[in-house]
Each structure stands twice: as structure tokens, then as C-alpha cells.
Design a protein around this motif. Structure first.
Motif, PDB file in Angstrom:
ATOM      1  N   PHE A  81      24.310   3.824 -67.229  1.00 34.90           N
ATOM      2  CA  PHE A  81      25.593   3.638 -66.543  1.00 34.90           C
ATOM      3  C   PHE A  81      25.899   4.897 -65.750  1.00 34.90           C
ATOM      4  O   PHE A  81      25.994   5.986 -66.315  1.00 34.90           O
ATOM      5  CB  PHE A  81      26.702   3.375 -67.564  1.00 34.90           C
ATOM      6  N   LEU A  82      26.028   4.759 -64.442  1.00 36.13           N
ATOM      7  CA  LEU A  82      26.411   5.872 -63.571  1.00 36.13           C
ATOM      8  C   LEU A  82      27.893   5.709 -63.269  1.00 36.13           C
ATOM      9  O   LEU A  82      28.290   4.765 -62.590  1.00 36.13           O
ATOM     10  CB  LEU A  82      25.580   5.865 -62.287  1.00 36.13           C
ATOM     11  N   SER A  83      28.690   6.604 -63.798  1.00 33.73           N
ATOM     12  CA  SER A  83      30.149   6.438 -63.735  1.00 33.73           C
ATOM     13  C   SER A  83      30.681   6.619 -62.319  1.00 33.73           C
ATOM     14  O   SER A  83      30.190   7.463 -61.567  1.00 33.73           O
ATOM     15  CB  SER A  83      30.827   7.438 -64.663  1.00 33.73           C
ATOM     16  N   PRO A  84      31.718   5.852 -61.966  1.00 33.03           N
ATOM     17  CA  PRO A  84      32.355   6.039 -60.665  1.00 33.03           C
ATOM     18  C   PRO A  84      33.420   7.138 -60.698  1.00 33.03           C
ATOM     19  O   PRO A  84      33.801   7.661 -59.663  1.00 33.03           O
ATOM     20  CB  PRO A  84      32.999   4.674 -60.388  1.00 33.03           C
ATOM     21  N   ASP A  85      33.891   7.493 -61.914  1.00 38.13           N
ATOM     22  CA  ASP A  85      34.944   8.496 -62.047  1.00 38.13           C
ATOM     23  C   ASP A  85      34.379   9.797 -62.604  1.00 38.13           C
ATOM     24  O   ASP A  85      33.219   9.856 -63.012  1.00 38.13           O
ATOM     25  CB  ASP A  85      36.071   7.974 -62.951  1.00 38.13           C
ATOM     26  N   THR A  86      35.179  10.840 -62.619  1.00 38.37           N
ATOM     27  CA  THR A  86      34.736  12.151 -63.098  1.00 38.37           C
ATOM     28  C   THR A  86      35.527  12.577 -64.326  1.00 38.37           C
ATOM     29  O   THR A  86      36.692  12.193 -64.495  1.00 38.37           O
ATOM     30  CB  THR A  86      34.881  13.223 -61.999  1.00 38.37           C
ATOM     31  N   MET A  87      34.884  13.364 -65.178  1.00 37.29           N
ATOM     32  CA  MET A  87      35.488  13.898 -66.402  1.00 37.29           C
ATOM     33  C   MET A  87      34.824  15.224 -66.716  1.00 37.29           C
ATOM     34  O   MET A  87      33.782  15.553 -66.131  1.00 37.29           O
ATOM     35  CB  MET A  87      35.265  12.948 -67.580  1.00 37.29           C
ATOM     36  N   SER A  88      35.393  15.939 -67.693  1.00 38.59           N
ATOM     37  CA  SER A  88      34.734  17.144 -68.202  1.00 38.59           C
ATOM     38  C   SER A  88      33.524  16.701 -69.034  1.00 38.59           C
ATOM     39  O   SER A  88      33.349  15.510 -69.324  1.00 38.59           O
ATOM     40  CB  SER A  88      35.702  17.942 -69.079  1.00 38.59           C
ATOM     41  N   TRP A  89      32.713  17.679 -69.468  1.00 37.65           N
ATOM     42  CA  TRP A  89      31.509  17.330 -70.227  1.00 37.65           C
ATOM     43  C   TRP A  89      31.882  16.677 -71.566  1.00 37.65           C
ATOM     44  O   TRP A  89      31.315  15.642 -71.918  1.00 37.65           O
ATOM     45  CB  TRP A  89      30.645  18.575 -70.468  1.00 37.65           C
ATOM     46  N   SER A  90      32.830  17.245 -72.307  1.00 38.19           N
ATOM     47  CA  SER A  90      33.186  16.677 -73.621  1.00 38.19           C
ATOM     48  C   SER A  90      33.818  15.297 -73.458  1.00 38.19           C
ATOM     49  O   SER A  90      33.538  14.379 -74.238  1.00 38.19           O
ATOM     50  CB  SER A  90      34.114  17.613 -74.394  1.00 38.19           C
ATOM     51  N   GLU A  91      34.660  15.104 -72.437  1.00 33.15           N
ATOM     52  CA  GLU A  91      35.238  13.778 -72.181  1.00 33.15           C
ATOM     53  C   GLU A  91      34.148  12.782 -71.792  1.00 33.15           C
ATOM     54  O   GLU A  91      34.185  11.616 -72.195  1.00 33.15           O
ATOM     55  CB  GLU A  91      36.279  13.865 -71.064  1.00 33.15           C
ATOM     56  N   SER A  92      33.173  13.247 -71.029  1.00 28.49           N
ATOM     57  CA  SER A  92      32.050  12.386 -70.632  1.00 28.49           C
ATOM     58  C   SER A  92      31.258  11.939 -71.855  1.00 28.49           C
ATOM     59  O   SER A  92      30.914  10.760 -71.992  1.00 28.49           O
ATOM     60  CB  SER A  92      31.133  13.117 -69.652  1.00 28.49           C
ATOM     61  N   ALA A  93      30.995  12.890 -72.757  1.00 29.49           N
ATOM     62  CA  ALA A  93      30.253  12.563 -73.983  1.00 29.49           C
ATOM     63  C   ALA A  93      31.034  11.549 -74.814  1.00 29.49           C
ATOM     64  O   ALA A  93      30.459  10.579 -75.337  1.00 29.49           O
ATOM     65  CB  ALA A  93      29.976  13.831 -74.786  1.00 29.49           C
ATOM     66  N   GLN A  94      32.357  11.741 -74.935  1.00 28.06           N
ATOM     67  CA  GLN A  94      33.200  10.813 -75.704  1.00 28.06           C
ATOM     68  C   GLN A  94      33.258   9.440 -75.041  1.00 28.06           C
ATOM     69  O   GLN A  94      33.240   8.409 -75.710  1.00 28.06           O
ATOM     70  CB  GLN A  94      34.616  11.380 -75.851  1.00 28.06           C
ATOM     71  N   ASN A  95      33.337   9.433 -73.722  1.00 30.58           N
ATOM     72  CA  ASN A  95      33.387   8.169 -72.999  1.00 30.58           C
ATOM     73  C   ASN A  95      32.116   7.357 -73.232  1.00 30.58           C
ATOM     74  O   ASN A  95      32.172   6.152 -73.477  1.00 30.58           O
ATOM     75  CB  ASN A  95      33.591   8.425 -71.509  1.00 30.58           C
ATOM     76  N   CYS A  96      30.970   8.010 -73.162  1.00 22.36           N
ATOM     77  CA  CYS A  96      29.697   7.311 -73.419  1.00 22.36           C
ATOM     78  C   CYS A  96      29.660   6.778 -74.853  1.00 22.36           C
ATOM     79  O   CYS A  96      29.290   5.624 -75.089  1.00 22.36           O
ATOM     80  CB  CYS A  96      28.511   8.244 -73.172  1.00 22.36           C
TER      81      CYS A  96
END
Length: 200
Positions: A81-96
Motif C-alpha cells: 500500500f502506497l499511502s496518499p497522505d503523509t505522517m511521521s515515521w511512528s504514525e506511519s508504523a502505527q497506521n500500517c
């Protein structure tokens, strides 16, 4: 003296003609066509079709179909999944993790090539977080706890740079295969999540 006998044939004018007795109509024999193929040929074709169907069922049961969630891209045994939105690294890890996946762990050159092509096709020229981070000085590690031993490695020239940049992105503007760049964890970037494809 013997008397002569004379015979005469007499015909009557109003006499009906003798009825003609007709027999039952004869049945026509079916026309005999010579066979163009042997009698066993249809049986052989049916048997071969049955064997092909059985082989397909066996292959599908053993290998199955690999499926990915809608909007994810499949490569080999994984979905991305290539996200359309941006987040910090920790938020990105949690989102995944919230989607039942993790930030991508790149295990091969083929996987790196696939992902590089995917981000290169997007109109955005932004970076994408991957699951490689600096656990402690000099010790990089993947989010799935796989130790990073330097292979495969696809760092850009001069990377990883020293300092507080302890997370990794794929640098989208970089056209080369070697496009990893280390960044600060609070920087807002897109992310690549990875999950195993579902086999049905």
C-alpha cells in the motif's frame, strides 16, 4: 363324329376393374454414411478433457489464488500500500499496523526494483517511509525484528548520513535503484505498508 368346342372371351362394358391389392409401404432403409472417425475417438477426447479439468483443480488447490485488498499492489507473495497522505515515521508504523500490515521490509533486489517503479509512476515526487530504522548507533534494524546485515542495501551515495536521522525513506525523486535516504523520524512522508497476500 366328335363335336368341336368353341370358346369365346366375353367382355361386359359396365364391369368394374378388378381391385389391385397393395401391400404395406416399404420402409426406407436409413442411408449408410461411412464413419469419418473411429468410434473410440469421442471417448478419448472426453477422457482427455476430464484429465485436464482434474489437473487444473489440483493446481489451484495447491497453489491457490493470491489476493490483495482493494487499492494494494501485488508482487510475488506480498501486497503493498502506497499511502496518499503523509505522517511521521511512528504514525506511519502505527497506521500500517492498524491495517494488519507493517512498514515494508525489503528482502531482495527484485522487491526494491518493483517498489522503485511503483513510486516512480506516481505524480508525487515525495519520499516514502520503509521499515528500516536505526535502533542504536551503527545498528539498523527492520520493523519485523529482522537484523539488518547490510544486504540488501540500496542507500543513495553518501547515505546513511550521521546525526539524528534514524528512519529510512525511499527517495522518490531519485531515479536510480539506490534510493534509500535516512531522515528524522518526525518528518512527514508517505509510507509503504506490506502484508502477505491472501491465498484462496
Amino acid at each position: 363324329m366328335a363335336s368341336e368346342i368353341t370358346y369365346a372371351e366375353v367382355k361386359f362394358k359396365n364391369e368394374l376393374p378388378a381391385p389391385v391389392v397393395k401391400g404395406l409401404p416399404k420402409k426406407k432403409k436409413p442411408e449408410q454414411h461411412p464413419q469419418k472417425y473411429p468410434l473410440w475417438l469421442p471417448w478419448l477426447i472426453s477422457l482427455l478433457l476430464l484429465l485436464v479439468c482434474i489437473a487444473l483443480v489440483v493446481v489451484l488447490l495447491e497453489r491457490g489464488w493470491t489476493c490483495c485488498p482493494k487499492g494494494w499492489r501485488r508482487f510475488q507473495g506480498s501486497c503493498y500500500f502506497l499511502s496518499p497522505d503523509t505522517m511521521s515515521w511512528s504514525e506511519s508504523a502505527q497506521n500500517c499496523t492498524g491495517m494488519g500490515s507493517q512498514l515494508v521490509v525489503i528482502n531482495s533486489k527484485a522487491e526494491q526494483e518493483f517498489l522503485s517503479v511503483q513510486i516512480g509512476q506516481l505524480m508525487r515526487r515525495d519520499n516514502f517511509y520503509i521499515g528500516l530504522f536505526l535502533e542504536k548507533v551503527g545498528q539498523w534494524q527492520w520493523v519485523d525484528k529482522t537484523p539488518y546485515n547490510g544486504t540488501p542495501m540500496f542507500w543513495r551515495e553518501g547515505e546513511p548520513s550521521p546525526g539524528h536521522e534514524n528512519c529510512t525513506v525511499m527517495h522518490a525523486p531519485e531515479k536510480a535503484l539506490y534510493n534509500w535516504n535516512n531522515v528524522k523520524p518526525d518528518t512527514m512522508h508517505h509510507r509503504i505498508c506490506e502484508v502477505a497476500a491472501v491465498i484462496v
